[in-house]
Motif scaffolding. Structure first.
Motif, PDB file in Angstrom:
ATOM      1  N   TYR A  91       0.847  -1.193   0.000  1.00 12.82           N
ATOM      2  CA  TYR A  91       0.000   0.000   0.000  1.00 12.82           C
ATOM      3  C   TYR A  91       0.884   1.246   0.000  1.00 12.82           C
ATOM      4  O   TYR A  91       0.472   2.321  -0.372  1.00 12.82           O
ATOM      5  CB  TYR A  91      -0.883   0.021   1.242  1.00 12.82           C
TER       6      TYR A  91
ATOM      7  N   PRO B  64      -0.401 -12.330  13.446  1.00  8.74           N
ATOM      8  CA  PRO B  64      -0.759 -11.183  14.300  1.00  8.74           C
ATOM      9  C   PRO B  64      -1.468 -10.067  13.537  1.00  8.74           C
ATOM     10  O   PRO B  64      -1.545 -10.114  12.305  1.00  8.74           O
ATOM     11  CB  PRO B  64       0.596 -10.699  14.839  1.00  8.74           C
ATOM     12  N   ASN B  65      -1.953  -9.064  14.249  1.00  7.93           N
ATOM     13  CA  ASN B  65      -2.587  -7.894  13.619  1.00  7.93           C
ATOM     14  C   ASN B  65      -1.604  -7.261  12.639  1.00  7.93           C
ATOM     15  O   ASN B  65      -0.418  -7.133  12.923  1.00  7.93           O
ATOM     16  CB  ASN B  65      -2.970  -6.836  14.662  1.00  7.93           C
TER      17      ASN B  65
ATOM     18  N   GLY C 245      -1.097  -9.075   7.245  1.00  7.05           N
ATOM     19  CA  GLY C 245      -1.420  -9.245   5.824  1.00  7.05           C
ATOM     20  C   GLY C 245      -2.535 -10.236   5.544  1.00  7.05           C
ATOM     21  O   GLY C 245      -2.788 -10.580   4.381  1.00  7.05           O
TER      22      GLY C 245
ATOM     23  N   GLU D 257     -12.300 -13.309   9.463  1.00  8.82           N
ATOM     24  CA  GLU D 257     -12.630 -13.334  10.900  1.00  8.82           C
ATOM     25  C   GLU D 257     -14.116 -13.510  11.196  1.00  8.82           C
ATOM     26  O   GLU D 257     -14.727 -12.687  11.884  1.00  8.82           O
ATOM     27  CB  GLU D 257     -12.097 -12.066  11.580  1.00  8.82           C
TER      28      GLU D 257
HETATM   29  N1  LIG Z   1      -5.885   0.440   2.598  1.00 11.53           N
HETATM   30  C1  LIG Z   1      -4.689   0.454   3.173  1.00 11.53           C
HETATM   31  N2  LIG Z   1      -3.833   1.482   3.022  1.00 11.53           N
HETATM   32  C2  LIG Z   1      -2.612   1.488   3.596  1.00 11.53           C
HETATM   33  N3  LIG Z   1      -2.140   0.481   4.341  1.00 11.53           N
HETATM   34  C3  LIG Z   1      -2.931  -0.586   4.534  1.00 11.53           C
HETATM   35  C4  LIG Z   1      -4.257  -0.656   3.972  1.00 11.53           C
HETATM   36  N4  LIG Z   1      -4.808  -1.823   4.345  1.00 11.53           N
HETATM   37  C5  LIG Z   1      -3.895  -2.448   5.115  1.00 11.53           C
HETATM   38  N5  LIG Z   1      -2.769  -1.712   5.227  1.00 11.53           N
HETATM   39  C6  LIG Z   1      -1.542  -2.109   5.967  1.00 11.53           C
HETATM   40  O1  LIG Z   1      -1.103  -3.347   5.443  1.00 11.53           O
HETATM   41  C7  LIG Z   1      -0.680  -4.227   6.492  1.00 11.53           C
HETATM   42  C8  LIG Z   1      -1.521  -5.497   6.453  1.00 11.53           C
HETATM   43  O2  LIG Z   1      -2.871  -5.168   6.757  1.00 11.53           O
HETATM   44  P1  LIG Z   1      -4.024  -6.259   6.815  1.00 11.53           P
HETATM   45  O3  LIG Z   1      -5.302  -5.541   6.953  1.00 11.53           O
HETATM   46  O4  LIG Z   1      -3.864  -7.174   5.651  1.00 11.53           O
HETATM   47  O5  LIG Z   1      -3.624  -7.027   8.168  1.00 11.53           O
HETATM   48  P2  LIG Z   1      -4.424  -8.169   8.954  1.00 11.53           P
HETATM   49  O6  LIG Z   1      -3.465  -9.302   9.136  1.00 11.53           O
HETATM   50  O7  LIG Z   1      -5.719  -8.446   8.296  1.00 11.53           O
HETATM   51  O8  LIG Z   1      -4.631  -7.464  10.383  1.00 11.53           O
HETATM   52  P3  LIG Z   1      -5.845  -7.603  11.459  1.00 11.53           P
HETATM   53  O9  LIG Z   1      -5.558  -8.855  12.250  1.00 11.53           O
HETATM   54  O10 LIG Z   1      -5.666  -6.395  12.313  1.00 11.53           O
HETATM   55  O11 LIG Z   1      -7.151  -7.636  10.717  1.00 11.53           O
HETATM   56  C9  LIG Z   1      -0.812  -3.417   7.769  1.00 11.53           C
HETATM   57  O12 LIG Z   1       0.446  -2.870   8.075  1.00 11.53           O
HETATM   58  C10 LIG Z   1      -1.802  -2.339   7.438  1.00 11.53           C
HETATM   59  O13 LIG Z   1      -1.583  -1.186   8.188  1.00 11.53           O
END
Ligand SMILES: Nc1ncnc2c1ncn2[C@@H]1O[C@H](COP(=O)(O)OP(=O)(O)OP(=O)(O)O)[C@@H](O)[C@H]1O
Ligand SMILES: [Mg+2]
Length: 256
Positions: A17, A41-42, A45, A166
């Motif tokens: 991103y 983890p949060n 990705g 989720e």
């Molecule tokens: N639309 C976006 N614009 C910029 N960065 C993004 C965007 N969506 C996600 N990110 C970034 O990309 C990375 C992965 O995000 P993602 O949402 O895939 O994580 P996740 O594993 O689903 O987390 P969670 O457990 O919190 O849902 C993170 O660092 C997040 O901040």
């Protein structure tokens, strides 16, 4: 032929991103009829991987194929339940209308929904035990009920691949069981499911295989291999409480 193709084939996928990639060089194949969990983890990705399978985010490098076809071409075969928080619940629409949304795109634009479409939507609501609330506005449901309505929409859509981000977040034990029953019967019908999941304690029980992500693919395979204490400690940076029964192949954890 479908039977020779993996349902999902991710090759060297990198997605960013901004300057830092959210996913880096991910390669994995998922066979049809599998129920696969994505853990990590949060911010690791997980949602980005799901969105890549939907063609919602663009790859910097690499590609995704579904049943041997590009995502764009195979789009109609994929149903999706988004991560909660990402949906506007104030939108004025009833439970039944949300389930019926799964049927849009199944017929020509000029035709009304058929009686069959209504039956399919109603059956999907019964499966997630939301039929009684079918005339309620979705904004007037609890979080767990909203989650089930979105599952009903995906079930009504009836694609070959079901992606759920989720689905168990914030639901009670009875709802979790109801959702799991639907996932299992969906797999029994031969469909492929990819489910983002946070609870490592139930991951081995629920899924045929697990994907462990943190920007890169740390592990993919049978739960007993992926839920390895050293691997989890590396990915969760030691913040995970690991209990003694991990040794016996059963993961139990939390507190990430
Ligand atoms: N639309 C976006 N614009 C910029 N960065 C993004 C965007 N969506 C996600 N990110 C970034 O990309 C990375 C992965 O995000 P993602 O949402 O895939 O994580 P996740 O594993 O689903 O987390 P969670 O457990 O919190 O849902 C993170 O660092 C997040 O901040
Ligand atoms: Mg996410």
């Amino acid at each position: 032929m479908d039977s020779e193709q993996p349902a999902i084939d991710v090759k060297n996928l990198t997605v960013s991103y901004g300057p830092v990639p959210a996913l880096l060089d991910i390669s994995l194949k998922i066979d049809a009829g599998q129920l696969v969990g994505i853990i990590g983890p949060n911010g690791s990705g997980k949602s980005t991987l799901i969105k890549s399978l939907l063609g919602f985010v663009k790859a910097d490098f690499g590609e995704v194929q579904l049943f041997g076809e590009d995502v764009e071409k195979a789009k109609g075969r994929v149903a999706y339940v988004p991560q909660r928080g990402s949906v506007d619940w104030d939108f004025p629409i009833t439970v039944r209308e949300v389930a019926l949304m799964g049927r849009y795109g199944k017929q020509p634009w000029w035709s009304e929904m058929s009686a069959e479409d209504h039956d399919i939507a109603d059956y999907a609501l019964e499966q997630v035990r939301m039929a009684d609330l079918r005339d309620r506005q979705i904004g007037q449901l609890s979080g767990g009920q909203q989650q089930r309505v979105f599952m009903a929409r995906a079930i009504a859509q009836g694609g070959d691949i079901l992606l759920l981000d989720e689905p168990f977040a914030g639901v009670d034990a009875a709802t979790e069981r109801a959702i799991l029953d639907v996932l299992e019967s969906t797999r029994e019908a031969g469909r492929t499911l990819v489910v983002v999941h946070h609870d490592l304690a139930t991951a081995a029980e629920y899924f045929d295989a697990l994907v462990l992500l943190k920007q890169r693919l740390f592990a993919y395979g049978a739960p007993e291999h992926v839920l390895h204490p050293e691997l989890l400690s590396e990915v969760y940076e030691g913040k995970l409480r690991i209990f003694a029964n991990l040794q016996s192949g059963q993961a139990a954890g939390g507190g990430v």
